[in-house]
Design a protein around this motif. Structure first.
Motif: not given
Ligand SMILES: Cc1cc2nc3c(=O)[nH]c(=O)nc-3n(C[C@H](O)[C@H](O)[C@H](O)COP(=O)(O)OP(=O)(O)OC[C@H]3O[C@@H](n4cnc5c(N)ncnc54)[C@H](O)[C@@H]3O)c2cc1C
Ligand SMILES: Nc1ncnc2c1ncn2[C@@H]1O[C@H](COP(=O)(O)O)[C@@H](O)[C@H]1O
Lengths: 338, 265
Positions: A223-230, A245-255, A301-305
């Motif tokens: 997800g977006r937690g990966i921070k950048k494409g590289e 196989a590698l999958g992603a969230t929409r935020d990753v694809v939109d970027r 995930n860094t966010d416990p919630d």
């Protein structure tokens, strides 16, 4: 077609073929259809349109739960074309009066079913996640996500028949072969008057970048937690050693960090692998819609919630950039010692 | 070339409330926009008009305030618009929605193409495009990612399917539904916006389109929403907090053991 509800009976599925081979979605629909037919104490029929459909595959539909298979075959039905397919399906509805028809929410099912439902004056519910039979009335209960997946709605068609629904591919396990099942296979020639088409399929260009996201036993998703494409290169060794196989969230694809075929969720693919590893994914309802039926879910995930932990079997509250390399190394060690 | 683009106004946010009695959405107090996927339909329609001449007409079925979506379509470059609004249309499912749109389009006279979005972000069914085609007895080509040659008799299209794309020749008139890949929607121009403010947008009721009363709205809809609920998602999660290096080593060890126990590695 809507006047005499009693005249309609039986559960039907729309099986699909490609080059005469029955496709996986057909067996997923048999799982759904068998369950409904048993609850309704009725028969399950698979209908299929095509040309020279493999006879062994048709028998396999019986072995996997159908009581009857009805084909309509003609050269013009080799590939999906909405007008002849709809004409044939309407002919079947007229001749056999099914009570329930379910199809895959594939490019075929999602085009054919609404076209037919209008002419049959039938109710149609798209993308159902749960199908059930209402006890006292015998009506089909169709549950689907609505309003961007924020809520679920249960829908029924009280008066009109057939009751029609599509279900998303990979949202059900395919039915498996059972011993000594018997059933009838009826191969019909499609009526000539059903074959006209104003659409001509002149070519087919296969997708080169097919990467088997939906077939994989293990999916590594970011997800977006990966921070950048590289940073995606971090996931490569893990994907390699797990054959994932590698999958992603929409935020990753939109970027544009990954292409659309990698997107998992409500507006992407549905996957249900044995193992789903989610890195830096918050777990919005839209993403969960595409992966929550995975057998085992692990989240980092860094966010416990983070919501993703609500659907996970194992969670690490921590930084993916620290966890991923350690995990990769451990798994590599195990792999090498095997 | 005369092109009709059915567009839907949808709520902007995800915080949508539902009326538990009728199972329909409460639209008050939520900002409304053009269904994002319909922008691709509008873009392609305008491109075709620029190339071949003719006109683009946007049409929407919805409450009075849906006129804002039609004005925006005109600001983008559509020539005219029609709003279909009538109390009797309320609560329509995709069957009854397709019916009203088809009747209205019939009422508009000759046309070459009807171009829809692939699906609306609220209803999210993708059924209305094929539904309109079925009512009008037209061919429908869904999931169009590329529009190639267009003449006044046929068009060549690329239809995106699971394992690649089909190249189709489609006789006109026809209904097409567009996916994102097809084009980048343009922004409204200043001149467009000024025109959109002034232009007269007729509102048609059931009477104007000779619609059958018993095929309209909730009464004309085969489906009924019987229950609405929040999705329940819960599993027993073994959750480990790992903040420093040694935590992480331990957490990963536990994870590896967990995966081995489940025979996943
Ligand atoms: C109609 C509609 C359809 C949609 N369809 C889809 C769909 O098909 N698929 C989809 O995915 N989304 C879809 N969405 C979008 C969805 O609502 C979310 O925007 C999206 O899923 C969020 O993606 P994300 O989890 O990557 O990002 P975020 O929600 O931003 O989450 C990022 C997460 O990463 C964590 N994180 C940050 N840094 C680190 C780190 N160093 N280590 C570990 N964790 C870290 C954060 O704590 C956070 O939880 C749809 C939305 C709508 C309205
Ligand atoms: N109320 C409406 N008015 C005009 N067009 C609509 C309406 N509802 C749906 N459409 C069109 O049909 C497409 C598919 O919508 P849906 O079937 O609701 O997902 C949309 O992208 C629009 O082009």
């Amino acid at each position: 077609m809507t006047k005499n509800k009693q005249e309609h009976s039986g559960v039907w599925i729309l099986a699909e073929q490609s080059d005469g081979q029955v496709q996986r979605i057909s067996y997923e629909l048999l799982t759904r259809g068998r369950d409904l037919a048993d609850k309704r104490s009725t028969d399950l029929t698979a209908m299929i349109f095509g040309s020279d459909i493999n006879a062994e595959d048709l028998q396999e539909l019986i072995d996997c739960g159908a009581d009857r298979v009805i084909t309509m075959e003609a050269a013009a039905l080799r590939h999906f074309l909405v007008e002849p397919y709809a004409a044939c399906m309407l002919k079947i509805i007229e001749d056999y009066r099914p009570e329930i028809i379910i199809a895959g929410a594939t490019s075929t099912g999602r085009t054919l079913m609404p076209y037919v439902a209008i002419k049959a004056h039938a109710g149609l519910t798209a993308d159902c996640t749960v199908l059930d039979i209402e006890e006292d009335t015998g009506n089909l209960l169709q549950t689907r996500p609505a309003i961007g997946g924020n809520i679920l709605a249960t829908i029924k068609t009280p008066q009109h028949r057939p009751q029609m629904a599509t279900v998303r591919p990979r949202s059900t396990k395919p039915a498996i072969k059972q011993d000594s099942r018997v059933g009838e296979i009826i191969r019909l020639k499609a009526p000539a008057e059903c074959l006209a088409s104003r659409i001509n399929r002149v070519d087919f260009i296969p997708d080169e970048s097919e990467h088997g996201l939906q077939e994989a036993d293990v999916v590594v998703a970011v997800g977006r937690g990966i921070k950048k494409g590289e940073n995606l290169s971090l996931t490569e060794p893990l994907c390699g050693s797990l054959e994932a196989a590698l999958g992603a969230t929409r935020d990753v694809v939109d970027r544009d960090w990954l292409s659309y075929p990698h997107q998992i969720g409500l507006s992407g693919k549905t996957v249900n692998p044995k193992l789903y590893l989610a890195f830096g994914i918050s777990g919005t309802i839209q993403h969960l819609a595409g992966m929550q039926t995975s057998e085992t879910i692990v989240a980092v995930n860094t966010d416990p919630d983070a919501q993703i932990f609500n659907v996970a079997d194992f969670g690490i509250v921590g930084d993916l950039f620290e966890v991923l390399p350690v995990l990769t190394e451990r798994i590599n060690k195990i792999r090498n010692s095997q | 070339m005369r092109i009709i683009v059915p567009i839907k106004q949808v709520p902007e946010t995800n915080a949508v409330r539902m009326d538990s009695k009728t199972g329909t959405m409460i639209r008050d107090g939520v900002e409304a926009i053009i269904n994002p996927l319909d922008l691709y339909a509008i873009e392609i329609a305008i491109q075709l008009r620029q190339e071949h001449g003719g006109e683009v007409i946007a049409v929407s079925m919805g409450p009075a305030k849906a006129i804002a979506a039609l004005r925006e379509a005109i600001a983008m470059g559509c020539d005219s618009a029609v709003l279909l609004s009538d109390k009797a249309f309320a609560g329509a499912d995709t069957w009854a929605t397709s019916y009203v749109l088809a009747k209205a389009i019939e009422h508009m006279g000759d046309y070459d193409l009807i171009i829809c979005g692939e699906r609306a972000t609220d209803g999210d069914t993708g059924q209305v495009g094929p539904g309109i085609a079925s009512f009008l007895d037209l061919p429908v080509a869904s999931y169009i990612g590329k529009v190639e040659q267009v003449s006044n008799k046929t068009c060549r299209l690329h239809r995106l399917v699971e394992d690649g794309h089909e190249v189709l020749d489609v006789e006109l008139p026809a209904v097409l539904t567009m996916v994102k890949e097809v084009a980048d929607p343009r922004l409204p121009t200043l001149r467009g916006k000024q025109r959109a403010k002034k232009v007269d947008i007729p509102v048609w009721t059931a009477n104007d389109i000779d619609a059958d009363a018993d095929k309209l709205g909730l009464a004309g809809s085969p489906t009924r929403v019987v229950k609405i609920f929040r999705p329940q998602v819960a599993r027993q999660c073994e959750k480990i907090v790992a903040m420093d290096e040694s935590d992480i080593e331990q957490a990963v060890d536990k994870l590896v053991m967990f995966l081995q126990r489940k025979e996943l590695i």
